[in-house]
Design an enzyme around this catalytic site. Structure first.
Site, PDB file in Angstrom:
ATOM      1  N   ASP A  21       0.826  -1.212   0.000  1.00 10.11           N
ATOM      2  CA  ASP A  21       0.000   0.000   0.000  1.00 10.11           C
ATOM      3  C   ASP A  21       0.861   1.263   0.000  1.00 10.11           C
ATOM      4  O   ASP A  21       1.979   1.267   0.511  1.00 10.11           O
ATOM      5  CB  ASP A  21      -0.937  -0.018   1.219  1.00 10.11           C
ATOM      6  CG  ASP A  21      -2.092   0.970   1.067  1.00 10.11           C
ATOM      7  OD1 ASP A  21      -2.396   1.387  -0.075  1.00 10.11           O
ATOM      8  OD2 ASP A  21      -2.694   1.334   2.097  1.00 10.11           O
ATOM      9  N   ASN A  69     -10.943  -2.700  -5.313  1.00  5.78           N
ATOM     10  CA  ASN A  69     -10.210  -1.769  -6.191  1.00  5.78           C
ATOM     11  C   ASN A  69     -10.883  -1.579  -7.561  1.00  5.78           C
ATOM     12  O   ASN A  69     -10.588  -0.614  -8.272  1.00  5.78           O
ATOM     13  CB  ASN A  69      -8.755  -2.209  -6.395  1.00  5.78           C
ATOM     14  CG  ASN A  69      -7.873  -2.009  -5.177  1.00  5.78           C
ATOM     15  OD1 ASN A  69      -6.917  -2.770  -4.960  1.00  5.78           O
ATOM     16  ND2 ASN A  69      -8.156  -1.000  -4.358  1.00  5.78           N
TER      17      ASN A  69
HETATM   18  C1  IPE Z   1      -5.419  -2.788  -0.336  1.00  4.06           C
HETATM   19  O1  IPE Z   1      -5.067  -1.478  -0.561  1.00  4.06           O
HETATM   20  C2  IPE Z   1      -5.369  -3.552  -1.607  1.00  4.06           C
HETATM   21  C3  IPE Z   1      -4.047  -3.669  -2.209  1.00  4.06           C
HETATM   22  C4  IPE Z   1      -2.912  -3.333  -1.658  1.00  4.06           C
HETATM   23  C5  IPE Z   1      -4.028  -4.243  -3.515  1.00  4.06           C
HETATM   24  P1  IPE Z   1      -6.159  -0.324  -0.608  1.00  4.06           P
HETATM   25  O2  IPE Z   1      -5.402   0.944  -0.636  1.00  4.06           O
HETATM   26  O3  IPE Z   1      -7.110  -0.552  -1.700  1.00  4.06           O
HETATM   27  O4  IPE Z   1      -6.871  -0.536   0.783  1.00  4.06           O
HETATM   28  P2  IPE Z   1      -8.011   0.315   1.515  1.00  4.06           P
HETATM   29  O5  IPE Z   1      -9.223   0.200   0.705  1.00  4.06           O
HETATM   30  O6  IPE Z   1      -7.499   1.706   1.622  1.00  4.06           O
HETATM   31  O7  IPE Z   1      -8.133  -0.329   2.837  1.00  4.06           O
HETATM   32  C1  IPE Z   2      -1.620   0.276  -3.381  1.00  3.16           C
HETATM   33  O1  IPE Z   2      -1.443   1.641  -3.425  1.00  3.16           O
HETATM   34  C2  IPE Z   2      -1.853  -0.310  -4.749  1.00  3.16           C
HETATM   35  C3  IPE Z   2      -3.238  -0.705  -5.000  1.00  3.16           C
HETATM   36  C4  IPE Z   2      -4.181  -0.725  -4.135  1.00  3.16           C
HETATM   37  C5  IPE Z   2      -3.562  -1.114  -6.341  1.00  3.16           C
HETATM   38  P1  IPE Z   2      -2.651   2.659  -3.388  1.00  3.16           P
HETATM   39  O2  IPE Z   2      -3.029   2.971  -4.791  1.00  3.16           O
HETATM   40  O3  IPE Z   2      -3.732   2.180  -2.531  1.00  3.16           O
HETATM   41  O4  IPE Z   2      -1.928   3.906  -2.734  1.00  3.16           O
HETATM   42  P2  IPE Z   2      -2.551   4.913  -1.684  1.00  3.16           P
HETATM   43  O5  IPE Z   2      -3.045   4.113  -0.530  1.00  3.16           O
HETATM   44  O6  IPE Z   2      -3.637   5.661  -2.365  1.00  3.16           O
HETATM   45  O7  IPE Z   2      -1.399   5.776  -1.308  1.00  3.16           O
HETATM   46 MG    MG Z   3      -4.138   2.402  -0.533  1.00  3.70          MG
END
Ligand code: IPE
Ligand code: IPE
Ligand code: MG
Length: 243
Positions: A21, A69
């Protein structure tokens, strides 16, 4: 001293799972588009995968794209899907004896992405060094719902009795049936939640949260997490004295 040298090779976690993340915030901090963060994050995947296979981790399972996602803006989803396809390095997997796998709702993936990933699964299936699993279009509740459906179907067909269902039966019907449960579960990016990841499997995992955004999480950070894990006492309900 580097963290890598502090690792006790005889007490490695067999399975490390990671919630990768912080890509978006990493990019935002630099005044870049979120997709640039994902691109940088894809490089980290290769660095960490190599670092893990180098020390002898057996299973590395990376949360790459969750069921939830799909609700992101279309542009971002499209960018993530093409990145997923482009960043698969089959040759590196072959060189490092890595068996590549995906878990998740495959049917939801664009057909060319699915074909590319499945080809890589097929071509690397002979490798035995480390299982690198990407959880794509994955969520734990999806996975558990599927398992319940399959078990229900077997009961309906008379292949199994309800009283025969054990803990093990459930594990065997999950997408992760070929791996052991994660010993160490890492989440980068500063949030303290599991976001629908490996909920059944992480019943006794050691949790490790760090603030580092995923694109900045390199070998040393990974080895640091392993060292931290090795300081823990896993009691599984027993007392310290019983171990
Ligand atoms: C969790 O990350 C899913 C992945 C790392 C692929 P998100 O950034 O989508 O999680 P939430 O929704 O903020 O908890
Ligand atoms: C994790 O990074 C990757 C995916 C969930 C695909 P994020 O895209 O969630 O990054 P933040 O949490 O917005 O920084
Ligand atoms: Mg995230």
């Amino acid at each position: 001293m580097h963290y890598k040298e502090q690792i006790d090779i005889n007490r490695l976690p067999k399975h490390v799972a990671i919630i990768m993340d912080g890509n978006g915030r990493w990019a935002k901090q630099r005044g870049m588009e979120r997709s640039m963060g994902h691109q940088a994050g894809a490089e980290t995947v290769h660095i960490v995968a190599e670092a893990a296979s180098l020390i002898g981790i057996k299973y590395l399972t990376l949360y790459t794209f969750s069921t939830e996602n799909w609700n992101r803006p279309t542009d971002e989803v499209t960018a993530l899907m093409s990145l997923l396809m482009d960043s698969i390095e089959e040759q590196t997997f072959m060189k490092n004896d890595i068996c590549f796998k995906i878990i998740g709702e495959r049917e939801k993936l664009p057909v060319e992405v699915r074909e590319r990933l499945e080809r890589c699964e097929y071509n690397t299936s002979i490798n035995k060094g480390m299982y690198l699993t990407l959880a794509v279009s994955y969520s734990s509740r999806w996975e558990m719902t599927e398992a319940v459906r399959q078990i229900g179907e077997k009961i309906k067909q008379g292949e199994m009795l309800p009283e025969e269902i054990t803990d093990e039966t459930i594990s065997q019907h999950l997408a992760t049936s070929y791996m052991s449960d994660p010993d160490l579960l890492i989440r980068t990016g500063g949030e303290f939640r599991l976001s629908n990841y490996l909920l059944w499997q992480s019943a006794y995992s050691e949790l490790y949260f760090c603030n580092t955004y995923w694109p900045d999480f390199k070998e040393e950070e990974f080895y640091k997490a392993i060292c931290d894990y090795q300081q823990r006492e896993r009691r599984y309900g027993k007392t310290s004295e019983q171990l």
